[in-house]
Design an enzyme around this catalytic site. Structure first.
Site, PDB file in Angstrom:
ATOM      1  N   CYS A 484      -2.005   2.244   3.398  1.00 23.20           N
ATOM      2  CA  CYS A 484      -0.565   2.459   3.202  1.00 23.20           C
ATOM      3  C   CYS A 484      -0.240   3.947   3.328  1.00 23.20           C
ATOM      4  O   CYS A 484       0.905   4.336   3.187  1.00 23.20           O
ATOM      5  CB  CYS A 484      -0.114   1.917   1.849  1.00 23.20           C
ATOM      6  SG  CYS A 484      -1.032   2.622   0.491  1.00 23.20           S
ATOM      7  N   GLU A 524       2.306   0.706   7.248  1.00 19.49           N
ATOM      8  CA  GLU A 524       0.912   0.351   6.963  1.00 19.49           C
ATOM      9  C   GLU A 524       0.166   0.498   8.283  1.00 19.49           C
ATOM     10  O   GLU A 524       0.648   0.036   9.319  1.00 19.49           O
ATOM     11  CB  GLU A 524       0.887  -1.112   6.479  1.00 19.49           C
ATOM     12  CG  GLU A 524      -0.357  -1.540   5.803  1.00 19.49           C
ATOM     13  CD  GLU A 524      -0.361  -1.271   4.291  1.00 19.49           C
ATOM     14  OE1 GLU A 524       0.649  -0.796   3.740  1.00 19.49           O
ATOM     15  OE2 GLU A 524      -1.407  -1.536   3.674  1.00 19.49           O
TER      16      GLU A 524
END
Ligand SMILES: C[S@@+](CC[C@H](N)C(=O)[O-])C[C@H]1O[C@@H](n2cnc3c(N)ncnc32)[C@H](O)[C@@H]1O
Length: 532
Positions: A484, A524
């Site tokens: 992330c 992501e």
């Protein structure tokens, strides 16, 4: 004889020797720079400023701001904290804020770098500079004189957009948001993997995978409120919602102007999470007297299969609020220790509401499919999988088909308890979970490296050197690194390839973004490394 000094005189600040009034010493305030982690948003901004300086042939002395002057001399502060017109937004920072270079307020030959939240590349805007840092300043967007071709304010879906710190891109077409996220990944690898970049050892970044839901996708929200240290009696209800972003004027909407905006509905939250928000706001109003300090309210979507024993946020009549969704019933859980359930790709996952679980259920099938297709799993041999940082087992369980054995490791014992339970509930017998630090995982792993793929999904700070060294010594056939924070991912990939014992045996096969958080700057990133 010297007269005795009385306490009264001391209190009056007189010189004890002469009895004359002492000159009050003026203490100049000093600017204290905070240490910044390289791959944090501020660390990344430093790189972005360096690049802007390079492209405009500027040196630090050309853009430096007079911090002691601003802190100590009001007339200098007022020169800095000013309104500026005709500001052209040059680019986006990786945090989704506009970046621009304007005339320096006190150095005629100098320039000033400013961050303008909600400014889009190509916009010509009027701003108010309100906060200064040594090499840049923050500015509020006051008005848009000429809009960028990327701007379409008619797309804005939420009345708090432009004030709330949650979303940055509601006024940008979704395809363009995906392009921004691909650029964020490219920039991250340029900044944090410069050697791989220079040696042409990185593949082109693939296009960003869209989220099937672009609004109403977030299964977890955490509105909060502040209270003063000593709560006054009869204090009016403080705002309950999300952090604000400066004091912009371009969006003429309500929601207050303090550090927290009062928000009753969030357009990226799922419908049931928004029902929970409404219920909890009513409860907050009723029970406000009981609160002694500020707090965060957890709102987490839960999926039930039948309507017995439903748990979650209740309405004014004390009934659990529900929303029917195909064969399931959604509720909104507010207790962090309550067990919640999510269905991903037909499999059921349970976890404590307060523990980590991915926040956008709609994109998970696509992510899992991509991860599975990038593991080294062939019919001709036994395959093994190691899932480092496995949480409650999402990847371990979802990628366990056609694998002889999966080993997941996770530092949270609570998450491992759920990972085991999730494996059992989904009738999966070939997975084993270990409570421990990923850094020590390889001492317990005896699967043949040439037949083992490793999934990494660390927290934002990424992996540490101890872990990357052990991973390299273990020498698995494939590594799928999900992150992330693409900046720490890029740093780790470069370090792994260049600094570890077997790193040079690996090639970066692909890098691709997944849009877990539409309307925001977050992305992501999945990087696939293969042993060659
Ligand atoms: C980004 S989450 C990923 C979880 C899981 N892969 C998922 O998708 O649900 C990162 C996980 O790493 C765990 N973690 C943090 N530091 C760790 C460490 N040093 N060793 C093992 N796990 C760690 C956290 O508890 C968290 O569950």
């Amino acid at each position: 004889m010297t007269p005795a000094v009385t306490n009264d005189r001391k209190r009056a600040g007189n010189d004890p020797g002469t009895g004359h009034k002492k000159q009050k010493k003026v203490v100049r305030r000093k600017y204290k720079a905070k240490a910044v982690e390289e791959t944090s948003p501020l660390g990344v901004l430093k790189h972005e400023i360096d690049l802007l300086m390079k492209s405009d042939s500027l040196h630090e002395s050309d853009i430096a701001n007079d911090m002691p002057g601003i802190l100590n001399e009001p007339e200098i502060a007022s020169k800095y904290h000013r309104e500026v017109q005709n500001v052209k937004i040059r680019q986006l920072s990786s945090n989704g804020d506009g970046l621009s270079v304007i005339q320096h307020p006190t150095n005629e030959a100098g320039k000033q770098i400013i961050l303008v939240p909600f400014g889009l590349p190509g916009d010509i805007v009027t701003v108010r500079v309100f906060k200064t840092h040594p090499l840049y300043a923050e500015a509020d967007l006051l008005s848009i004189e000429e809009p960028s071709a990327l701007r379409d304010d008619l797309l804005i879906n939420c009345r708090y957009f432009g004030k709330c710190s949650g979303c940055q891109f509601q006024n940008v077409a979704y395809d363009q948001q995906l392009v921004f996220k691909k650029q964020t990944i490219e920039n991250a690898y340029t900044h944090f993997a410069p050697k791989l970049m220079a040696a042409n050892l990185l593949p082109k970044v693939d296009s960003t995978e869209p989220s099937p839901l672009q609004y109403n996708y977030r299964t977890k929200l955490t509105p909060h409120f502040n209270l003063p240290y000593k709560k006054p009696e009869n204090m009016p209800l403080p705002p309950l919602g999300f952090g604000s972003k400066g004091r912009p004027e371009w969006r003429n909407t309500d929601g207050g102007s303090g550090s927290i905006l009062d928000i009753e509905e969030c357009s990226i939250g799922t419908p049931i999470v928004n029902v929970g928000m409404k219920n909890e706001r009513l409860r907050f109003k009723k029970e406000f007297e009981k609160y002694k300090k500020g707090a965060t309210i957890l709102l987490r979507e839960n999926t039930s299969i039948n309507d017995t024993d439903l748990v979650g946020s209740t309405n004014e009549s004390g009934e659990v609020s529900t929303i029917k969704d195909n064969d399931s019933i959604k509720t909104c859980v507010t207790n962090s220790r309550q067990i919640v359930r999510e269905v991903v790709d037909g499999r059921e996952f349970e976890f404590s509401a307060g523990e980590f679980f991915q926040n956008n259920n709609s994109i998970l099938p696509a992510v899992l499919q991509y991860v599975r297709s990038n593991l080294a799993i062939s019919d001709k041999q036994d395959n093994y999988l190691v899932d480092a940082y496995c949480g409650s087992g999402l990847f371990s369980i979802s990628c366990s088909d056609n694998v002889k054995k999966v080993i997941g490791v996770e530092v949270s014992a609570d998450s491992v308890k759920f990972a085991e339970r999730n494996a059992a509930n989904n009738n999966i017998a070939n997975v084993k979970f270990i409570v421990g630090k990923a850094e020590e995982i390889f001492k317990d792993i005896d699967t043949p490296a040439l037949q083992t793929s490793v999934i990494l999904d660390p927290p934002r700070k990424g992996c540490d050197d101890v872990f990357l060294n052990q991973l390299s010594e273990y020498n698995p056939v494939k590594i799928v690194y999900i992150s992330c924070n693409v900046h720490s991912q890029a740093r780790d990939v470069e370090w792994f390839l260049n600094n570890t014992v077997n790193g040079a045996n690996y090639k970066v096969e692909s890098i691709k973004g997944f849009d877990f958080f539409p309307q925001t700057h977050h992305v992501e990133s999945v990087a696939v490394l293969i042993r060659v």
